[in-house]
Design a protein around this motif. Sequence first.
Motif, PDB file in Angstrom:
ATOM      1  N   THR A   7     -11.939 -45.129  17.884  1.00 20.68           N
ATOM      2  CA  THR A   7     -11.753 -46.114  16.820  1.00 20.68           C
ATOM      3  C   THR A   7     -12.754 -45.933  15.687  1.00 20.68           C
ATOM      4  OG1 THR A   7     -13.061 -47.708  18.095  1.00 20.68           O
ATOM      5  CG2 THR A   7     -10.665 -47.843  18.300  1.00 20.68           C
ATOM      6  N   GLY A   8     -13.606 -44.943  15.780  1.00 19.80           N
ATOM      7  CA  GLY A   8     -14.576 -44.677  14.730  1.00 19.80           C
ATOM      8  C   GLY A   8     -15.395 -43.456  15.068  1.00 19.80           C
ATOM      9  N   SER A   9     -16.183 -43.012  14.120  1.00 15.61           N
ATOM     10  CA  SER A   9     -17.086 -41.895  14.386  1.00 15.61           C
ATOM     11  C   SER A   9     -18.322 -42.024  13.510  1.00 15.61           C
ATOM     12  CB  SER A   9     -16.393 -40.555  14.155  1.00 15.61           C
ATOM     13  OG  SER A   9     -16.137 -40.353  12.792  1.00 15.61           O
ATOM     14  N   LEU A  10     -19.328 -41.301  13.910  1.00 19.54           N
ATOM     15  CA  LEU A  10     -20.629 -41.374  13.276  1.00 19.54           C
ATOM     16  C   LEU A  10     -21.236 -39.979  13.313  1.00 19.54           C
ATOM     17  CD1 LEU A  10     -23.016 -43.279  12.380  1.00 19.54           C
ATOM     18  CD2 LEU A  10     -23.549 -43.485  14.797  1.00 19.54           C
ATOM     19  N   GLU A  11     -21.777 -39.529  12.205  1.00 19.91           N
ATOM     20  CA  GLU A  11     -22.446 -38.236  12.150  1.00 19.91           C
ATOM     21  C   GLU A  11     -23.946 -38.473  12.305  1.00 19.91           C
ATOM     22  OE1 GLU A  11     -22.440 -34.150  12.062  1.00 19.91           O
ATOM     23  OE2 GLU A  11     -20.664 -35.418  11.971  1.00 19.91           O
ATOM     24  N   ILE A  12     -24.527 -37.918  13.357  1.00 24.08           N
ATOM     25  CA  ILE A  12     -25.962 -38.037  13.585  1.00 24.08           C
ATOM     26  C   ILE A  12     -26.634 -36.852  12.905  1.00 24.08           C
ATOM     27  CG2 ILE A  12     -27.807 -38.200  15.313  1.00 24.08           C
ATOM     28  CD1 ILE A  12     -25.758 -40.528  15.289  1.00 24.08           C
ATOM     29  N   ALA A  13     -27.441 -37.153  11.908  1.00 28.23           N
ATOM     30  CA  ALA A  13     -28.107 -36.102  11.130  1.00 28.23           C
ATOM     31  C   ALA A  13     -29.217 -35.451  11.943  1.00 28.23           C
ATOM     32  CB  ALA A  13     -28.679 -36.702   9.846  1.00 28.23           C
TER      33      ALA A  13
END
Length: 197
Positions: free
Chosen positions: A173-179
Amino acid sequence: MSALLPGDRLRPARPEDAPMLAAVEMLTTPEFARFVFEDLLPGVSAGALMSQLYGGDGPDGWRWSWIVEAEGETAGAMAAYPAHLAGQVPPDDPAAERLAHLAGFPALMPKEALHVSRIGVLPGFRGRGLARALIGAALRTAQREGLGMVSLFVWADNAPARALYESMGFRRTGSLEIAPHPRLTRHGESLLMTRPV
């Protein structure tokens, strides 16, 4: 959900389980624990800081954690708390700068969910339904607490974990880019997966 094998046992954590909760995390998913806790306070190990946190009453504490045992040993653990309990990190917290790098996680969590913040099964015990049993405990707890869903994050490239969660009805339902960060041993895409209860 999956039935445990004879002799396996799922139980709520107790305050004295805090060191084991920390050990399971360090052995199964150490990237964030090391990032946040390692070398945070002079002379205090990451494991000791984690044990203190998990021994407390906060969302990451023992009250919202479970232990799964197999063959008489701790084989895995999970923490899952109502997402609305995740609070702001005070600016004077020694870990505030490190946690700011991970601020996308709590920002993306649905507040009406029981959020699985950590789950791990030790390598020698994988493949026998223990993670499935832990997730089952989260689903039952969400229902008991009157929450509409269970949420969790998983690395996009962790195909076995994604397959398990999908087989239990979770959907992306979503995503996140971890730098990248010099202290962080892992970075890249993390997926938010949720399942209604």
